[in-house]
Write an enzyme that holds these catalytic residues in place. Structure first.
Site, PDB file in Angstrom:
ATOM      1  N   GLU A  84      54.071  13.392  -2.053  1.00  0.00           N
ATOM      2  CA  GLU A  84      53.768  14.680  -2.708  1.00  0.00           C
ATOM      3  C   GLU A  84      52.267  14.857  -2.904  1.00  0.00           C
ATOM      4  O   GLU A  84      51.595  13.994  -3.480  1.00  0.00           O
ATOM      5  CB  GLU A  84      54.491  14.757  -4.063  1.00  0.00           C
ATOM      6  N   LYS A 277      60.028  14.253 -14.716  1.00  0.00           N
ATOM      7  CA  LYS A 277      59.892  14.167 -13.252  1.00  0.00           C
ATOM      8  C   LYS A 277      58.417  13.955 -12.894  1.00  0.00           C
ATOM      9  O   LYS A 277      58.074  13.159 -12.036  1.00  0.00           O
ATOM     10  CB  LYS A 277      60.443  15.436 -12.594  1.00  0.00           C
TER      11      LYS A 277
HETATM   12  C1  MEV Z   1      55.584  18.340 -10.007  1.00  0.00           C
HETATM   13  O1  MEV Z   1      55.898  17.338  -9.090  1.00  0.00           O
HETATM   14  C2  MEV Z   1      55.546  17.779 -11.398  1.00  0.00           C
HETATM   15  C3  MEV Z   1      55.325  18.807 -12.515  1.00  0.00           C
HETATM   16  O2  MEV Z   1      56.283  19.851 -12.425  1.00  0.00           O
HETATM   17  C4  MEV Z   1      55.475  18.039 -13.805  1.00  0.00           C
HETATM   18  C5  MEV Z   1      55.480  18.900 -15.037  1.00  0.00           C
HETATM   19  O3  MEV Z   1      55.886  20.083 -14.963  1.00  0.00           O
HETATM   20  O4  MEV Z   1      55.121  18.364 -16.102  1.00  0.00           O
HETATM   21  C6  MEV Z   1      53.962  19.434 -12.413  1.00  0.00           C
END
Ligand code: MEV
Length: 435
Positions: A84, A277
């Site tokens: 990612e 996540k």
């Molecule tokens: C994306 O991989 C992770 C986020 O969505 C985490 C969050 O919203 O805290 C940016």
């Protein structure tokens, strides 16, 4: 679509041929795509082929490094395997931000791992308890050949408790077993011990006079648990609130909004899942780079996030009038010896890069990666929004799809500094540029 028996017996080339012939349209092109990832070093390729079954190729993930992590006053460059975009950049940014504010402080709160012998027994609870008392020392004794080496390293079986679960499931009991596995993740050790406990339990039950063939314990399964709430690590950063912004007002506002974001993730499961996540972006990347089992870590951490019955944020913020403290507490059953750690050449590099950490040290580094990732994500979310940073990498990915030249890239980067880089806008830009 075709069936086959004996697929596993085919050579790698035969497997590729078969799958391309029956499942992929353009055989030659598909074959090329699959085999172009084969390594020219036959020994290295064989090593990878043998990690799992029916392998037909290698699946690359970017192996990145997030430098400048000060953890307990020591500086680390953290290896991260992740596909990612923005994750490694965000970790690096957070590391840099905290570097001159004392860095990350970490502590291992426990290293106990868990496993169970799940069994059914129709005898009276008191009979089962008496039986357990009688066989307890035998359980340890029969497992001795398995525990000898682990004991030499300071680990072993640290407890076996009988638990009566018949109020939740008829006739259901368990041996709830505790283990210390030192620098090993210990899955094989734990499962071998548990299977031996299961054998001892059933063998002793046959000899036990109070049981009949009708009410004797019957083992259902013996398996470790990936829920390890006593194999716990904590990481924390802290600084005077005024250091969070270039003016007092900006700093106060940031601290307030940051805490609101964490409070929301604490009470709202929809947000908590995404919040966590983001934490796992950092954790999984280091777990994977260091050859550990990210599925086990994921399962255990998410269960921990729901330990009080509701799924919540894994991170916490504490604000006093003057001080901002941000922390994470997570269970982590990982290892730095055995398994992939001694097989995968890049895993060995990752561990060497971290100074050959003990499992406890690696737990702390991984927790820091999770905390840093969350700091970076929430920081963006409550200030600029995350799309600004994400779109930069998104732009690069789209330019890669179009095999953009260096000159095209530079023009695109310049243009999208002031324009939103949606997929369609980038496609339009490239098409116009090429026309
Ligand atoms: C994306 O991989 C992770 C986020 O969505 C985490 C969050 O919203 O805290 C940016």
């Amino acid at each position: 679509m075709a069936n086959i028996s004996g697929f596993s017996k085919l050579s790698k080339q035969e497997k590729v041929d078969w799958i391309c012939k029956h499942y992929l349209d353009n055989h030659q092109e598909a074959k090329h795509k699959i085999t172009q990832y084969w390594n020219s070093d036959a020994k290295l390729q064989k090593l990878h082929d043998e990690f799992a079954e029916n392998t037909i190729s290698n699946y690359y993930l970017p192996f990145g490094v997030a430098p400048n992590f000060k953890i307990n006053q020591q500086t680390y460059a953290i290896p991260m395997a992740i596909e990612e975009s923005s994750v490694v950049a965000a970790a690096s940014k957070a590391a840099k931000f905290w570097d001159d504010k004392g860095g990350f402080k970490t502590k291992v709160l426990g290293t106990t791992k868990v496993g169970h012998v799940h069994f059914m027994c129709k005898a009276k609870p008191q009979q089962v308890e008496d039986f357990f008392k009688q066989i307890e020392t035998q359980l340890y004794a029969d497992a001795k050949p398995l525990t000898k080496n682990m004991e030499k390293r300071g680990g072993g079986i640290t407890g076996i408790t009988l638990i009566n679960k018949t109020n939740q499931l008829d006739n259901y009991y368990q041996l709830h077993c505790h283990f210390e596995t030192k620098d090993a993740m210990g899955a094989n050790f734990i499962n071998s011990c548990l299977e031996q406990f299961g054998k001892t339990l059933e063998a002793q039950a046959v000899k036990y006079e109070d049981f009949t063939s009708e009410n004797r314990p019957e083992v259902v399964m013996c398996i470790l648990s990936n829920y390890v709430p006593e194999c716990l690590v904590k990481a924390e950063v802290s600084c005077p609130i005024q250091q969070l912004g270039s003016t007092e007002a900006e700093a106060q506002n940031f601290a307030k909004r940051f805490k609101q974001a964490i409070d929301i993730a604490t009470i709202e499961p929809y947000r908590a899942v995404t919040h966590n996540k983001g934490i796992m972006n950092g954790i999984d990347a280091v777990v994977l780079a260091t050859g550990n089992d990210f599925r086990a870590v994921e399962a255990g951490i998410h269960a921990y996030a729901a330990k009080d019955g509701q799924y919540r944020s894994l991170t916490q913020v504490e604000l006093t009038d003057t001080q901002f403290t941000f922390s994470i507490e997570i269970p982590l059953a990982i290892g730095t010896i055995g398994g992939l750690t001694s097989l995968h050449p890049l895993v060995k590099v990752a561990l060497a890069m971290l100074g050959e950490p003990s499992a406890e040290e690696l737990m702390q580094i991984i927790a820091v990666a999770g905390l840093a990732q969350n700091f970076a994500a929430v920081n963006s979310l409550v200030t600029t929004g995350i799309q600004k940073g994400h779109m930069k990498m998104h732009l690069m990915n789209i330019l890669n799809q179009f095999e953009a030249t260096e000159a095209e890239r530079q023009k695109a980067v310049e243009y999208f500094k002031t324009h939103t880089a949606t997929h369609s806008e980038v496609v339009k830009f490239i098409t116009q540029l090429r026309a």
